[in-house]
Design a protein around this motif. Structure first.
Motif, PDB file in Angstrom:
ATOM      1  N   LEU A  26       0.829  -1.210   0.000  1.00  0.00           N
ATOM      2  CA  LEU A  26       0.000   0.000   0.000  1.00  0.00           C
ATOM      3  C   LEU A  26       0.861   1.257   0.000  1.00  0.00           C
ATOM      4  O   LEU A  26       0.541   2.247  -0.684  1.00  0.00           O
ATOM      5  N   HIS A  27       1.949   1.224   0.744  1.00  0.00           N
ATOM      6  CA  HIS A  27       2.868   2.366   0.797  1.00  0.00           C
ATOM      7  C   HIS A  27       3.478   2.641  -0.582  1.00  0.00           C
ATOM      8  O   HIS A  27       3.482   3.788  -1.054  1.00  0.00           O
ATOM      9  N   VAL A  28       3.965   1.610  -1.238  1.00  0.00           N
ATOM     10  CA  VAL A  28       4.575   1.773  -2.561  1.00  0.00           C
ATOM     11  C   VAL A  28       3.526   2.193  -3.590  1.00  0.00           C
ATOM     12  O   VAL A  28       3.770   3.095  -4.407  1.00  0.00           O
ATOM     13  N   ALA A  54      -1.407   9.782   2.111  1.00  0.00           N
ATOM     14  CA  ALA A  54      -1.435   8.341   2.396  1.00  0.00           C
ATOM     15  C   ALA A  54      -0.037   7.729   2.388  1.00  0.00           C
ATOM     16  O   ALA A  54       0.203   6.728   3.067  1.00  0.00           O
ATOM     17  N   VAL A  55       0.882   8.331   1.653  1.00  0.00           N
ATOM     18  CA  VAL A  55       2.236   7.762   1.549  1.00  0.00           C
ATOM     19  C   VAL A  55       2.917   7.700   2.917  1.00  0.00           C
ATOM     20  O   VAL A  55       3.341   6.620   3.342  1.00  0.00           O
ATOM     21  N   PRO A  56       3.056   8.818   3.649  1.00  0.00           N
ATOM     22  CA  PRO A  56       3.687   8.699   4.963  1.00  0.00           C
ATOM     23  C   PRO A  56       2.850   7.911   5.976  1.00  0.00           C
ATOM     24  O   PRO A  56       3.407   7.261   6.872  1.00  0.00           O
ATOM     25  N   VAL A  57       1.530   7.941   5.832  1.00  0.00           N
ATOM     26  CA  VAL A  57       0.686   7.164   6.754  1.00  0.00           C
ATOM     27  C   VAL A  57       1.010   5.675   6.622  1.00  0.00           C
ATOM     28  O   VAL A  57       1.295   4.990   7.607  1.00  0.00           O
ATOM     29  N   PHE A  58       0.994   5.171   5.375  1.00  0.00           N
ATOM     30  CA  PHE A  58       1.343   3.761   5.164  1.00  0.00           C
ATOM     31  C   PHE A  58       2.821   3.515   5.447  1.00  0.00           C
ATOM     32  O   PHE A  58       3.210   2.432   5.886  1.00  0.00           O
ATOM     33  N   GLY A  59       3.656   4.521   5.214  1.00  0.00           N
ATOM     34  CA  GLY A  59       5.087   4.379   5.483  1.00  0.00           C
ATOM     35  C   GLY A  59       5.363   4.193   6.965  1.00  0.00           C
ATOM     36  O   GLY A  59       6.152   3.318   7.350  1.00  0.00           O
ATOM     37  N   PHE A  60       4.736   5.004   7.810  1.00  0.00           N
ATOM     38  CA  PHE A  60       4.923   4.852   9.256  1.00  0.00           C
ATOM     39  C   PHE A  60       4.388   3.510   9.734  1.00  0.00           C
ATOM     40  O   PHE A  60       5.005   2.853  10.589  1.00  0.00           O
ATOM     41  N   ALA A  61       3.249   3.095   9.201  1.00  0.00           N
ATOM     42  CA  ALA A  61       2.688   1.799   9.591  1.00  0.00           C
ATOM     43  C   ALA A  61       3.635   0.663   9.186  1.00  0.00           C
ATOM     44  O   ALA A  61       3.866  -0.268   9.963  1.00  0.00           O
ATOM     45  N   THR A  62       4.194   0.758   7.996  1.00  0.00           N
ATOM     46  CA  THR A  62       5.129  -0.268   7.519  1.00  0.00           C
ATOM     47  C   THR A  62       6.394  -0.277   8.378  1.00  0.00           C
ATOM     48  O   THR A  62       6.858  -1.340   8.799  1.00  0.00           O
TER      49      THR A  62
END
Length: 170
Positions: free
Chosen positions: A8-10, A75-83
């Motif tokens: 999702l991040h990518v 959404a990029v940093p949101v999914f990035g932090f979760a990852t």
């Protein structure tokens, strides 16, 4: 779950940041075409415009892409932090550097590029005499800002792939 978050991040990065990078890079060239039409006495919005029919509409569309996809890009940093949290790498130097560069790129977009595009659009729409010089200067400044924005994202991408100090062997 980590693989889903990373995917999702990518995907968010490719689908949200990619269009902003391209549209921000295309905006100055489109502005220069309108500037050239205004310098030649053409109506930038008219069908006989040397810059091409609908040049101003195209400029508005590029700005809209930048604005809308910048919002989606959250959404990029949101999914990035979760990852990063699920991988346990939140304290890694490469990730902290990536976070800082991402914040700089986001600030550049929100505080400099989008407002400058707004101003250039207003000047191009007004078509007032004397705006030609302003459009040319705006196009140069926006080209430089878009280049820096894209360079920041390229650096973040390399950091995400290379991950200095990684022990994964990749």
């Amino acid at each position: 779950m980590t693989k889903v978050l990373l995917s999702l991040h990518v995907l968010a990065a490719v689908l949200a940041i990619g269009p902003v990078a391209v549209a921000a890079s295309m905006f100055p060239a489109a502005l220069r075409r309108i500037d050239g039409a205004a310098a030649g006495g053409g109506d930038p919005a008219g069908p006989g415009d040397p810059a091409g029919p609908g040049a101003l509409a195209g400029l508005r569309q590029l700005h809209r892409v930048c604005r809308v996809y910048a919002g989606i890009g959250v959404a990029v940093p949101v999914f990035g932090f979760a990852t990063a949290g699920s991988l346990g790498v939140l304290g890694s130097g490469w990730l902290i550097a990536s976070i800082l560069l991402t914040a700089v790129a986001a600030g550049l977009l929100a505080l400099l590029i989008l407002p400058a595009q707004d101003g250039a659009l207003a000047a191009a729409s007004g078509g007032a005499p004397g705006t030609v010089t302003g459009l040319a200067a705006s196009a140069r400044r926006l080209a430089m800002l878009a280049g820096v924005f894209n360079l920041l994202w390229a650096t973040v991408t390399v950091l995400m792939i290379v991950r200095p100090g990684s022990t994964t062997g990749v």
